[in-house]
Design an enzyme around this catalytic site. Structure first.
Site, short mmCIF file in Angstrom:
data_model
loop_
_atom_site.label_atom_id
_atom_site.label_comp_id
_atom_site.label_asym_id
_atom_site.label_seq_id
_atom_site.Cartn_x
_atom_site.Cartn_y
_atom_site.Cartn_z
CD GLU A 15 -2.92 -1.15 2.32
OE1 GLU A 15 -2.50 -0.64 3.38
OE2 GLU A 15 -4.00 -1.75 2.24
CD GLU B 100 4.13 -21.09 10.89
OE1 GLU B 100 4.20 -21.13 12.13
OE2 GLU B 100 3.23 -20.54 10.25
#
Length: 311
Positions: free
Chosen positions: A94, A125
């Protein structure tokens, strides 16, 4: 270490993590009405900004590192898994349309790659080497700031990324929602630890933890961008006119700050090649396009300083 031993180790680690504990305020939430459930969630959510507030001094130190890095040719890179990783990717993505930052200046990495943004990549992960490999692939240097994001603090992918980044000389940050007194990653320069307590649903860190992380990320990049001259008064003036909405928002910003009409704002933006900062300096200082650009360059991009420059 055998598979059974590794599983036992993880189980023992989770026992001590706050976000993996049961919340006493929601023990009977499964017996509540819709309205009662929502009130419990909302009541818990109200505690999150207060937890973030207690970390503002550390957030401020992190912002200073980020500003220094960007001014000196460095980047801000987020590394996370699951919800934490997605929040980092969203915050990074953004910044270009909001603040006009070049792509790559702020980037988000998530365990499991792009596919993990939309569907969980189980196991991605679980290994520190996966995070370390991503750091190497990103060509991290001592100019960069690497920010790990992990509610639990222990996520191997994130820890591995931060450790490798520190080894390469980068500055390191870490955002976790477990207590500061439990933080034990020595490779981290600044830890940000908003302690939100147990989740309404045990272990569901997309809830309060995710909210806290989002608030911290908003503060890091927004404050850094203000400090880098991307905001005038309280308006984003380095946005990129990449769609019709942003074209019209640019006109509105120029009109609001200067008081000129829609048509005049449109004309100035055309002369400024769509650059809001340049248009604002042209109007407020009464100068042409080239002089406005010169002033902005001299003022290191700060519109207020550029307007006030003499000659």
């Amino acid at each position: 270490m055998s598979s059974a031993e590794e599983s036992k180790k993880i189980f023992e680690e989770l026992k001590g993590i706050t976000t993996e504990q049961r919340n006493p305020h929601s023990l009977d939430i499964d017996s509540k009405s819709t309205l009662e459930i929502l009130k419990i969630i909302n009541s818990e959510d109200k505690t999150v900004p207060l937890a973030v507030e207690k970390e503002i001094d550390y957030i401020a130190q992190a912002v200073e590192l980020i500003v220094h890095a960007i001014k000196n040719g460095g980047r801000l890179l987020y590394f996370g898994a699951g919800t934490s990783g997605r929040l980092g990717v969203v915050d990074a993505s953004e910044c270009p349309p909001t603040f006009g930052t070049p792509f790559g200046l702020i980037e988000g990495y998530i365990a499991g790659g792009k596919e993990a943004m939309f569907r969980a990549q189980e196991g991605a992960e679980d290994y520190e080497e996966n995070g370390a490999k991503e750091i190497i692939a990103a060509k991290v240097t001592k100019k960069d700031v690497v920010c790990g994001i992990a509610a639990s603090r222990r996520t191997p992918y994130v820890v591995g990324a931060v450790r490798k980044a520190k080894e390469l000389g980068a500055k390191t940050l870490f955002i976790t929602t477990n207590p500061r007194q439990n933080f034990n990653i020595k490779e981290v320069d600044i830890a940000i630890c908003p302690y939100v307590g147990p989740e309404v649903i045990m272990g569901s860190t997309r809830m309060k933890s995710g909210t806290a992380q989002k608030l911290v990320l908003n503060m890091l990049t927004t404050t850094a961008m203000i400090r880098l001259g991307k905001v005038y008064e309280n308006m984003m003036i380095d946005l990129q006119m990449t769609n019709k909405k942003l074209v019209e928002r640019s006109k509105k910003i120029v009109m609001t700050i200067t008081g000129i009409s829609y048509e005049v704002a449109e004309d100035y933006l055309k002369k400024a090649n769509g650059h809001v900062k340049t248009a604002l300096v042209m109007i407020k200082a009464g100068v042409d396009t080239e002089e406005a650009k010169r002033r902005l360059e001299k003022a290191e991009g700060f519109v207020r300083k550029a307007i006030e420059l003499k000659g």
